[in-house]
Design an enzyme around this catalytic site. Structure first.
Site, short mmCIF file in Angstrom:
data_model
loop_
_atom_site.label_atom_id
_atom_site.label_comp_id
_atom_site.label_asym_id
_atom_site.label_seq_id
_atom_site.Cartn_x
_atom_site.Cartn_y
_atom_site.Cartn_z
N GLU A 163 -31.02 3.17 98.48
CA GLU A 163 -30.43 1.99 99.46
C GLU A 163 -29.25 2.43 99.85
O GLU A 163 -28.80 1.62 101.00
CB GLU A 163 -30.57 0.84 98.26
CG GLU A 163 -31.22 -0.73 98.49
CD GLU A 163 -32.25 -0.56 99.98
OE1 GLU A 163 -31.68 -1.34 100.71
OE2 GLU A 163 -33.10 0.04 99.74
N ARG A 168 -21.32 25.16 116.11
CA ARG A 168 -21.60 26.08 117.56
C ARG A 168 -20.26 26.16 118.28
O ARG A 168 -20.40 26.81 119.30
CB ARG A 168 -22.70 25.63 118.19
CG ARG A 168 -23.02 24.16 118.70
CD ARG A 168 -24.32 23.79 119.18
NE ARG A 168 -24.53 24.46 120.66
CZ ARG A 168 -23.95 23.93 121.80
NH1 ARG A 168 -23.05 22.98 121.67
NH2 ARG A 168 -23.95 24.70 122.81
N ASP A 183 -21.65 22.50 128.29
CA ASP A 183 -22.47 21.59 127.57
C ASP A 183 -22.54 20.16 128.29
O ASP A 183 -21.70 19.85 128.73
CB ASP A 183 -21.86 21.20 125.99
CG ASP A 183 -22.50 22.45 125.00
OD1 ASP A 183 -23.29 23.37 125.56
OD2 ASP A 183 -22.02 22.26 124.00
#
Ligand code: ADE
Length: 248
Positions: free
Chosen positions: A118, A156, A171
């Protein structure tokens, strides 16, 4: 960059951490992924790591002691900077974005706590974790996959991990736009052709086409990115092109 992962399921990391870029980064000594089984820090004879939640309700709650002691063990055995982030992965966290990934990549160490069941006892959140991160608005069975997402995205950015050909400078979330379309051989596949401009050898035209396609794609798929993009990242020509697209 050293990742210190606290988990009840270290085996989940074996496959993903031993393939491709992350595997190479580890063998080159650029990245370390240290897995710590939280259960090793359970003190009672049943090695219990969870218990019923006070106040009732469904599901079990992860006990605080094994998590606190696992973090203290990592801190004492790996000489970490006092500023090392202690990140709790949970759906209650702040949503992960590239800015947070870049901030994590500035550290030499990152501690990642994978929640299960939970959730974790609130005292972990209040007195141990320095921040809480979610990888998106959906609920996973546990924080392990989320921790692997963080590791992949941060690793990366570590210099040398990604070759210059795939430079993170281009990117999507670094440029603020989605990536332009990519094509490879053959030039014709099932009647679908590679756009002429890409075969033209005219690099100025190719750059212009790519920029426009990136703008078009971003406008269609992620208009929210265009709302947030900083002013200096769009040229007058970009703005004119977006205007044309919007006027359709
Ligand atoms: N654990 C369960 N769901 C999660 C999510 N969306 N992000 C991070 N950790 C999680």
């Amino acid at each position: 960059m050293r990742f210190h992962v606290l988990t009840l399921f270290p085996g989940m990391f074996e496959g993903p951490m031993s393939e491709s870029i992350i595997a190479r980064a580890q063998s080159q000594g650029l990245v370390e992924v240290n897995l710590h089984d939280i259960r090793d820090h359970a003190r009672d004879k049943h090695r219990q790591v969870d218990d019923y939640g006070f106040g009732g309700g469904p599901g079990m709650v992860m006990k605080p002691a094994p998590i606190f002691e696992a973090v203290e063990h990592v801190k004492s055995s790996s000489s970490l900077a006092a500023s090392t982030p202690v990140v709790l992965l949970s759906p209650q966290g702040k949503r992960l974005d590239q800015e947070t990934v870049e901030r994590f990549a500035e550290h030499t160490d990152l501690i990642l706590i994978c929640g299960r069941y939970e959730g974790v006892d609130e005292r972990v959140r209040q007195h141990l974790a320095t921040e809480e991160i979610s990888i998106g608005d959906y609920v996973l069975a546990g924080g392990e996959l989320a921790a692997m997402v963080v590791i992949d995205a941060v690793a990366r950015l570590v210099p040398g991990v990604v070759g210059s050909a795939e430079s993170p400078a281009n990117d999507t979330f670094t440029t603020g736009l989605l990536q332009h379309p990519l094509y490879t051989r053959p030039t014709e596949y099932r009647d679908w052709n590679v756009p002429e401009v890409l075969l033209s050898g005219n690099h100025a035209e190719i750059d212009r086409w790519r920029r426009q396609e990136a703008l078009r794609r971003t406008l269609i798929q992620r208009p929210d990115l265009l709302e947030r993009i900083s002013a200096g990242r769009l040229t007058d020509e970009d703005r004119r092109y977006l205007e044309e697209l919007r006027e359709g």
